[in-house]
Design an enzyme around this catalytic site. Structure first.
Site, PDB file in Angstrom:
ATOM      1  CE  LYS A 195      -0.150  -0.904   4.531  1.00  0.00           C
ATOM      2  NZ  LYS A 195      -0.233  -2.474   5.405  1.00  0.00           N
ATOM      3  CD  GLU A 237      -8.933  -6.552  -4.980  1.00  0.00           C
ATOM      4  OE1 GLU A 237      -9.300  -6.025  -6.236  1.00  0.00           O
ATOM      5  OE2 GLU A 237      -9.284  -5.782  -3.960  1.00  0.00           O
ATOM      6  CB  ILE A 244     -12.530  -6.275   1.049  1.00  0.00           C
ATOM      7  CG1 ILE A 244     -12.230  -7.407   2.747  1.00  0.00           C
ATOM      8  CG2 ILE A 244     -13.868  -5.862   1.201  1.00  0.00           C
ATOM      9  CD1 ILE A 244     -12.966  -6.021   3.948  1.00  0.00           C
ATOM     10  N   GLY A 284       0.124 -10.737  17.946  1.00  0.00           N
ATOM     11  CA  GLY A 284       0.026 -10.704  16.652  1.00  0.00           C
ATOM     12  C   GLY A 284      -0.276  -9.700  16.297  1.00  0.00           C
ATOM     13  CD  GLU A 306       3.722  -4.184  11.151  1.00  0.00           C
ATOM     14  OE1 GLU A 306       4.492  -3.108  11.146  1.00  0.00           O
ATOM     15  OE2 GLU A 306       2.405  -3.922  10.699  1.00  0.00           O
ATOM     16  CG  ASP A 320      -2.177  -0.380   7.734  1.00  0.00           C
ATOM     17  OD1 ASP A 320      -1.437  -0.465   7.182  1.00  0.00           O
ATOM     18  OD2 ASP A 320      -3.883  -0.160   7.335  1.00  0.00           O
ATOM     19  CE  LYS A 337      -3.888  -1.298   5.318  1.00  0.00           C
ATOM     20  NZ  LYS A 337      -4.462  -1.747   6.003  1.00  0.00           N
ATOM     21  N   GLY A 397      -3.863 -10.477   6.847  1.00  0.00           N
ATOM     22  CA  GLY A 397      -3.622 -11.881   7.362  1.00  0.00           C
ATOM     23  C   GLY A 397      -2.779 -12.423   6.249  1.00  0.00           C
TER      24      GLY A 397
HETATM   25  N1  HSE Z   1      -1.854  -3.592   9.546  1.00  0.00           N
HETATM   26  C1  HSE Z   1      -2.777  -3.562   8.549  1.00  0.00           C
HETATM   27  C2  HSE Z   1      -3.753  -3.589   9.286  1.00  0.00           C
HETATM   28  C3  HSE Z   1      -2.284  -4.610   8.459  1.00  0.00           C
HETATM   29  O1  HSE Z   1      -3.842  -3.058  11.078  1.00  0.00           O
HETATM   30  O2  HSE Z   1      -5.582  -3.509   8.915  1.00  0.00           O
HETATM   31  C4  HSE Z   1      -2.689  -4.633   7.128  1.00  0.00           C
HETATM   32  O3  HSE Z   1      -3.200  -3.375   5.923  1.00  0.00           O
END
Ligand code: HSE
Length: 433
Positions: A109, A133, A140, A191, A194, A205, A209, A306
């Site tokens: 991304k 994608e 999704i 997990g 991070e 993040d 997106k 995942g």
């Molecule tokens: N770190 C992202 C999340 C996953 O927690 O949705 C990877 O895009």
């Protein structure tokens, strides 16, 4: 006519890379049938440290290489999957692969949000394709929906819960009444988050997106820097409690809208009505609500991250690339045809939730209402919550009517100067979907 033998090169053997390699090997027959042409995993470029991993040891000998040249110079490879993540060297690798005329599939991304248009330009010039994608929403199918299935629509808005880590943390805070640090610790132990969770927690993040989704939806390049982002670390368990009492849920929302020649794109905590579709998206799940002029509202939800869901999206792109190679067509990606103005966050009007600690004495509410009134902010309700008799303070929650961001910023500045306002504890936008 003989079929082209599609050979796939994989960059990276981390958690996602290992899963994708496994699917390409285990489902080879099925994938060949789907693509209508033979597809094989031909080479995996790894780091020397990866060679000792159990997955690396389990792979057929000869598949792994640590040598860049033998990977990129292998002219038999026609599709490269980039799964190393981060901006560099991933960006340079993708560019190099496209320049060599290879189709590239990526889940990255950050690279797509920051460099998508340049990479698409290279792909177009070289008559090849860039497929991403898996970069948004994990399994999704969002990119395909925005790029193809909703193409006939004028997309008015996108509302999304698009980061699983923060949604998990907020769900725990809301349901268990625990504080942010404890919820983050749980997410790390499971997990999800991070070791350095800043990108998730600060909304970065989600901003990458949203930049990708907005660019596709509005056909105008929305850079990551155009997306306002605010994280979740200021939220307290009591904000969830008060929001619930008022009939709202609290989510980290990614919101984008286009209106005539402007676009707004923002990621921040928001109160949404507790019966809104996104309010019930809990844990690590993601959901996206897209509003088009023809289709109305379309809502998709599922696992946004995942290895399994991400491999679903990556392999779908590999199949799409294989079909394009087989039919001799390049991926027809359009360059963005409009250039809209990005609205600044303070130019946006929303309702607000404000939690303040004030002196508990007569006339205090009147002085707060006066300051808000001076900035044209109309109050919709005020509730007095906890009172501390010892310090003679009280906590109040104010819900406003729609107010311009600039007005709210100036009003908060003035409120902070009032002696009777001990603290402005939290200010959260309210989003009507
Ligand atoms: N770190 C992202 C999340 C996953 O927690 O949705 C990877 O895009």
């Amino acid at each position: 006519m003989s079929k082209e033998h599609i050979k796939v090169g994989l960059l990276g053997l981390g958690v996602i890379g290992s899963q994708v390699a496994k699917v390409l090997i285990d489902k080879e027959k099925e994938l060949c049938r789907q693509a209508g042409t033979p597809i094989t995993l031909h080479k995996i470029k790894v780091l020397p440290a990866d060679l000792d991993k159990p997955m690396a040891r389990a792979l057929p000998p000869g598949l792994l290489t640590i040598d860049n040249d033998s990977f990129f110079e292998d002219s038999s490879i026609n599709i490269i999957i980039e799964l190393i993540g981060g901006e560099e060297p991933a960006y340079s690798y993708i560019q190099q692969a496209l320049e060599k005329g290879k189709h590239v599939v990526t889940a990255n991304k950050e690279v797509i949000a920051k460099h998508g248009p340049e990479l698409i330009e290279v792909a177009q010039r070289r008559g090849t394709g860039l497929y991403y994608e898996a970069s948004v929403g994990g399994g999704i199918p969002l990119v395909a929906v925005l790029e193809h299935e909703l193409k006939a629509n004028y997309i008015k808005s996108i509302h999304a819960v698009i980061n699983g880590t923060t949604n998990y943390i907020l769900t725990r805070m809301s349901k268990d009444g625990i504080d942010f640090d404890s919820a983050l610790k749980q997410a790390q132990e499971l997990g999800y988050a991070e070791a350095n969770p800043a990108n998730d927690i600060e909304g970065i993040d989600a901003a990458y997106k949203l930049a990708i989704m907005s660019t596709l939806a509005f056909q105008s390049y929305v850079r990551p820097g155009d997306v306002y982002h605010e994280g979740i670390s200021r939220l307290e368990a009591r904000d969830f409690k008060y929001a619930r009492e008022l009939g709202y849920a609290l989510k980290l929302l990614a919101i984008a809208r286009q209106c005539d020649s402007t676009i707004e794109a923002r990621v921040h905590p928001a109160l949404i009505k507790d019966d809104a579709p996104l309010a019930s998206i809990n844990g690590v799940f993601n959901a996206i609500s897209i509003e088009g002029d023809l289709v109305g509202r379309v809502i998709m939800s599922g696992k946004g991250a995942g290895p399994l869901p991400t491999s679903s999206a990556v392999i779908a792109d590999v199949l799409r690339a294989a079909r394009n190679i087989e039919s001799g067509t390049a991926c027809r990606i359009e360059l963005f045809n409009t250039c809209k103005t990005i609205q600044k966050i303070n130019e946006i009007t929303t309702r607000y939730y404000m939690r303040l600690t004030i002196l508990d004495s007569s006339g205090v509410l009147a002085s707060i209402a006066r300051v808000l009134g001076e900035h044209s902010i109309s109050i919709s309700s005020v509730i007095q919550k906890e009172t501390d008799t010892l310090s003679r303070t009280a906590e109040i929650v104010i819900m406003t009517h729609p107010a311009l961001g600039y007005s709210v910023a100036s009003a908060l500045n003035d409120l902070g100067r009032l002696e009777v306002v001990k603290e402005v504890n939290n200010v959260i936008r309210v989003e009507e979907q």
